[in-house]
Motif scaffolding. Structure first.
Motif, mmCIF file in Angstrom:
data_model
loop_
_atom_site.group_PDB
_atom_site.id
_atom_site.type_symbol
_atom_site.label_atom_id
_atom_site.label_comp_id
_atom_site.label_asym_id
_atom_site.label_seq_id
_atom_site.Cartn_x
_atom_site.Cartn_y
_atom_site.Cartn_z
ATOM 1 N N HIS A 128 0.822 -1.300 0.045
ATOM 2 C CA HIS A 128 0.054 0.167 0.016
ATOM 3 C C HIS A 128 0.858 1.391 0.105
ATOM 4 O O HIS A 128 0.684 2.358 -0.890
ATOM 5 N N LEU A 129 1.988 1.261 0.841
ATOM 6 C CA LEU A 129 2.695 2.302 0.825
ATOM 7 C C LEU A 129 3.523 2.642 -0.468
ATOM 8 O O LEU A 129 3.704 4.085 -1.043
ATOM 9 N N ALA A 130 3.862 1.561 -1.061
ATOM 10 C CA ALA A 130 4.667 1.407 -2.562
ATOM 11 C C ALA A 130 3.495 2.210 -3.523
ATOM 12 O O ALA A 130 4.138 3.147 -4.267
ATOM 13 N N GLU A 131 2.310 1.840 -3.429
ATOM 14 C CA GLU A 131 1.417 2.445 -4.343
ATOM 15 C C GLU A 131 1.234 3.893 -4.134
ATOM 16 O O GLU A 131 1.239 4.846 -4.896
ATOM 17 N N ARG A 132 1.067 4.245 -2.745
ATOM 18 C CA ARG A 132 0.625 5.744 -2.651
ATOM 19 C C ARG A 132 1.757 6.492 -2.748
ATOM 20 O O ARG A 132 1.674 7.750 -3.085
ATOM 21 N N PHE A 133 3.055 6.232 -2.402
ATOM 22 C CA PHE A 133 4.098 7.094 -2.628
ATOM 23 C C PHE A 133 5.051 6.855 -3.761
ATOM 24 O O PHE A 133 6.256 7.636 -3.970
ATOM 25 N N ALA A 134 4.345 6.184 -4.623
ATOM 26 C CA ALA A 134 5.057 5.667 -6.017
ATOM 27 C C ALA A 134 6.675 5.258 -5.940
ATOM 28 O O ALA A 134 7.263 6.144 -6.636
ATOM 29 N N VAL A 135 6.779 4.408 -5.280
ATOM 30 C CA VAL A 135 8.018 3.777 -4.855
ATOM 31 C C VAL A 135 7.913 2.166 -5.103
ATOM 32 O O VAL A 135 6.883 1.446 -4.798
ATOM 33 N N PRO A 136 8.913 1.691 -5.670
ATOM 34 C CA PRO A 136 8.802 0.256 -5.774
ATOM 35 C C PRO A 136 8.803 -0.485 -4.476
ATOM 36 O O PRO A 136 9.386 -0.128 -3.409
ATOM 37 N N PRO A 137 7.787 -1.718 -4.166
ATOM 38 C CA PRO A 137 7.750 -2.424 -2.826
ATOM 39 C C PRO A 137 9.065 -2.780 -2.521
ATOM 40 O O PRO A 137 9.315 -2.719 -1.402
ATOM 41 N N ALA A 138 10.058 -2.924 -3.442
ATOM 42 C CA ALA A 138 11.186 -3.546 -3.174
ATOM 43 C C ALA A 138 12.258 -2.381 -2.235
ATOM 44 O O ALA A 138 12.994 -2.741 -1.459
ATOM 45 N N ASN A 139 11.906 -1.159 -2.226
ATOM 46 C CA ASN A 139 12.330 -0.051 -1.711
ATOM 47 C C ASN A 139 11.554 0.014 -0.331
ATOM 48 O O ASN A 139 12.220 1.201 0.567
ATOM 49 N N ILE A 140 10.908 -0.588 0.270
ATOM 50 C CA ILE A 140 10.227 -0.531 1.417
ATOM 51 C C ILE A 140 10.539 -1.546 2.319
ATOM 52 O O ILE A 140 10.327 -2.743 1.985
ATOM 53 N N ARG A 141 10.674 -1.239 3.550
ATOM 54 C CA ARG A 141 11.023 -2.439 4.720
ATOM 55 C C ARG A 141 9.943 -1.865 5.702
ATOM 56 O O ARG A 141 10.120 -0.885 6.262
ATOM 57 N N VAL A 142 9.267 -2.997 5.915
ATOM 58 C CA VAL A 142 8.218 -2.726 7.125
ATOM 59 C C VAL A 142 8.798 -3.815 8.411
ATOM 60 O O VAL A 142 8.853 -4.973 8.161
ATOM 61 N N ILE A 143 8.965 -3.168 9.345
ATOM 62 C CA ILE A 143 9.426 -3.733 10.744
ATOM 63 C C ILE A 143 8.191 -4.121 11.671
ATOM 64 O O ILE A 143 7.813 -2.653 12.138
ATOM 65 N N ALA A 144 7.783 -5.008 12.028
ATOM 66 C CA ALA A 144 6.939 -5.041 13.344
ATOM 67 C C ALA A 144 7.402 -6.203 14.233
ATOM 68 O O ALA A 144 7.044 -7.464 14.425
ATOM 69 N N ASP A 145 8.621 -5.960 15.014
ATOM 70 C CA ASP A 145 8.941 -6.909 15.849
ATOM 71 C C ASP A 145 8.150 -7.434 16.731
ATOM 72 O O ASP A 145 8.021 -8.634 16.918
#
Length: 741
Positions: free
Chosen positions: A230-247
């Motif tokens: 969802h963040l990739a779509e909204r901010f127009a960046v590739p999903p591979a550029n996004i890391r989500v951490i929820a320890d």
């Protein structure tokens, strides 16, 4: 509060079926576990939201002068100066991550207001105190527009709900209305449930860090992949550029499944100021921007012969969603499967309103639907002069009542038999108001529990090291239910190694992905299927190495040492773009095929004892027994905790929880734990839970979900016990003093 737990679950190996301590238990009790608002970052800033004060309208002016003058303020962002975002795309079953958007609002990119509480500005400051102080100084002018905010007034405009493969809507067979009119014995009543809000122990929080066009987000979420996509779509960046951490995630119950304003606005603010931004919602903020459960109005009508066999079953509902989207409750889902009747009519309706959109909340549909259905069954039992358990037994279906599909496993009658013995149901005198202990009127009630059991896909990796250690890597989340512990047990038995040698990495989108996340009681079985497949691949590979090195029958470590390999790793699933698309297609095909072949679900029987003060109407739940048919239980300790937690949540629904919405303004009037009353220790009785331990032959290791079924049927069991104690039938939740007196 005392609790007892027993289990009939057979152990399937040295680890599965044992009450293994949680692998993250020490970190949590010592305070070293880090949640999304606790990661230290250099140059960190803090954000606070400004909420709309109208239910529907347009912003005509925003004055941020005073806010910008507060010492420490870095920026004040509104729709006038915030970076541009892509609007959310419509949800579709073809892309499961499209369901991530909690609303269709393009936050801080529009002057439109869709509900009272919608974020209209955000303040970024050096400290959270400065951000909150400045946020209170932002002045917003509005053009107010007509708004629909009174559910009681709007329910007449409800339209038929559209169904989908995951959440079907209306259905029917025979002529239920004619059969109802002709039935010798019938009940026909309306039941209502109020809106409810999520109040997880950990409020929603996001910490967003941009490095060029690369983004790291520390997020309290149930689905890493949904956040990333969802963040990739909204901010127009590739999903591979996004890391989500929820320890670690401090509770979710569905509210942390979608993405809400805090996540989007924190990420937007971090991009705007060029520094890390942390946005931790206050308790009030959670209630104003995170969707909850819809109110419902339900009609249940049952017709039966004098022998108690149903001839007609009608269950209809009206629920609401927000005009800026929302999730309608599949209120009649359990009614499709629980009772046999030749004539059935099910119909669900929704009405769009200018309120905070609704969303998933623990056992969506069944939690409220079982209240109405199971209360009506109890009412019919009294009309017939029949024991409520016997009435249920006489209407137990052999196959799915609606479609004739076989049940993959169903032992509900056995659950009632076991529960009646454990609870002492035979000691109950059937007449209402016939049991007393001093000033307390004593009542006993029962109700059925039901929750569908689905299975989705998951990518995993399993590595075996030369030191004998096993590493399982999976992009799942753990909201406190012991997900990592269960997967360690499953892997240990699959590889025939001690559970202490297995380590599980999770809570990071850099790990192999899981398209659905933790929701719908599906995560454990979904990940387990892939873990078992990976362990089988690993065993085959090590066996081949053993043949080559002459170490057949030797411990794994010896084989790896002989092959001069530090480790061997196998994967299930592909992380390439095409691999993900193919994986989702296979997953949905399997899901739909399973739905067509059989009914797979968890079942249960709740037994409740209440004491009602004859003078004041005070209701105290004094004793509880729950017996569940959920297949194989991986870990009795964590499963019992899940069952008890679901029951406690159901007690809140029955006796105290309700979101109070001002019918004039649409504002939530009790947005905090001081006024939204969840159960506390004094409200919780001794809870005895057990399960049958009958494996489901259609799932890995025979398991189904345990996270949500515990709350289904609870409110009805309480209401039925209150009727038995007092002779007063409460059909409108919560059961408050005025409804009992």
């Amino acid at each position: 509060m005392t609790q007892t737990t027993t289990t009939a679950t057979p152990t399937t190996g040295s680890a599965v079926g044992r009450p293994v301590d949680r692998v993250d238990g020490r970190d949590k009790v010592t305070g070293t576990a880090r949640y999304s608002a606790e990661h230290p970052l250099p140059d960190l800033t803090h954000a606070a939201l400004v909420h709309a004060t109208v239910a529907r309208g347009r912003i005509t002016a925003i004055d941020t002068t005073a806010a910008r003058g507060v010492p420490g303020v870095v920026a004040v962002l509104t729709h006038e100066n915030a970076p541009r975002l892509r609007p959310p795309r419509p949800a579709t079953m073809a892309r499961l991550s499209s369901m991530a958007a909690g609303t269709t609002v393009n936050y801080l990119n529009t002057d439109e207001v869709h509900w009272d509480g919608q974020p209209v500005a955000v303040v970024v400051a050096e400290t959270s105190a400065a951000a909150r102080e400045a946020a209170a100084l932002v002045r917003v002018g509005y053009e107010r527009l007509p708004a629909a905010v009174d559910f009681a007034a709007e329910r007449g405009d409800a339209a038929p709900q559209k169904g989908n493969p995951i959440m079907p809507a209306s259905a029917g067979k025979g002529d239920a209305d004619a059969a109802l009119a002709a039935a010798p014995i019938a009940v026909d009543h309306e039941y209502t449930t109020p809106p409810q809000q999520h109040n997880a122990m950990e409020p929603h929080a996001t910490t967003a860090v941009w490095d060029g066009d690369r983004l790291t987000v520390y997020e309290s979420t149930q689905s890493l992949e949904w956040v990333r996509q969802h963040l990739a779509e909204r901010f127009a960046v590739p999903p591979a550029n996004i890391r989500v951490i929820a320890d670690h995630v401090g509770g979710g119950f569905g509210g942390k499944g979608p993405l809400w304003a805090g996540t989007i606005v924190a990420t937007l603010a971090a991009r705007a100021v060029g520094r890390p931004v942390r946005l931790s919602l206050t308790r009030e903020g959670v209630n104003r921007v995170v969707g909850g459960r819809t109110p419902t109005v339900q009609r249940v009508a049952l017709g039966a012969g004098t022998d108690g066999r149903l001839t007609a079953l009608v269950h209809t509902s009206v629920a609401r969603i927000g005009r800026s989207t929302g999730m309608p409750e599949p209120v009649t889902s359990q009614t499709r499967e629980l009772y046999d009747a030749p004539n059935i009519r099910l119909a669900q309706h929704i009405v769009e309103m200018d309120l905070l959109p609704t969303t998933f909340m623990r056992a969506p549909g069944e939690a409220v639907g079982t209240f109405a259905l199971e209360s009506a069954v109890d009412e019919l039992a009294y009309e017939l002069g029949m024991d409520p358990i016997e009435l249920r037994r006489r209407n137990e279906p052999a196959v799915s009542p609606m479609e004739g599909r076989p049940f993959s496993r169903r032992h509900l009658s056995e659950a009632y038999a076991v529960g009646a013995e454990r609870f002492g149901w035979a000691d109950r005198t059937p007449e209402p108001r016939s049991m007393r202990d001093g000033r307390w009127l004593v009542g006993m009630g029962v109700a059925s529990a039901f929750f569908g059991a689905n299975r989705f896909g998951a990518n995993v990796a399993v590595r075996l090291s030369v030191d004998g250690g096993v590493l399982v890597r999976a992009g799942m989340t753990d909201m406190g239910m012991g997900a990592a512990t269960a997967q360690a047990q499953i892997a240990a038995d699959a590889l025939d190694v001690p559970v202490e040698t297995v380590r599980v990495e999770y809570g990071d989108s850099a790990l192999p992905s899981m398209p659905m996340g933790a929701g719908g009681s599906t995560q454990t079985v979904s990940v387990a299927g892939s873990v078992l497949a990976a362990c089988e691949k690993l065993r085959r590979r090590v066996t081949a190495l053993a043949r080559r090195t002459g170490t057949v029958g030797a411990p794994y470590a010896e084989t790896l040492a002989a092959a001069d390999l530090p480790s061997v790793e196998v994967t299930v699933g592909s992380e390439t773009r095409l691999g993900r698309v193919a994986g989702q297609a296979r997953m949905m095909t399997t899901f739909i095929r399973d739905r067509m072949r059989w009914v797979r679900a968890g079942y249960g029987a709740h037994f409740c004892e209440v004491r009602v003060d004859a003078d004041t109407g005070e209701v105290r739940v004094s004793r509880w027994t729950g017996v569940f048919d959920v297949g194989t239980v991986i870990n009795p300790k964590t499963a019992a905790s899940q069952f008890r937690g679901g029951i406690v949540m159901g007690l809140g629904s029955a006796l105290s929880e309700q979101t109070l919405v001002d019918p004039r303004t649409g504002r939530i009037m009790n947005p905090g734990l001081d006024t939204y009353h969840v159960p506390v220790h004094a409200d919780v009785p001794p809870i005895d839970v057990t399960w049958l331990g009958r494996p489901d032959p259609t799932t890995p290791l025979g398991m189904t979900g345990v996270g949500e079924i515990g709350t289904t049927g609870v409110a009805a069991a309480v209401a039925n016990a209150v009727f038995h104690a007092t002779g007063r039938r409460v059909r409108d939740l919560p059961i408050t003093l005025d409804k009992v007196m």
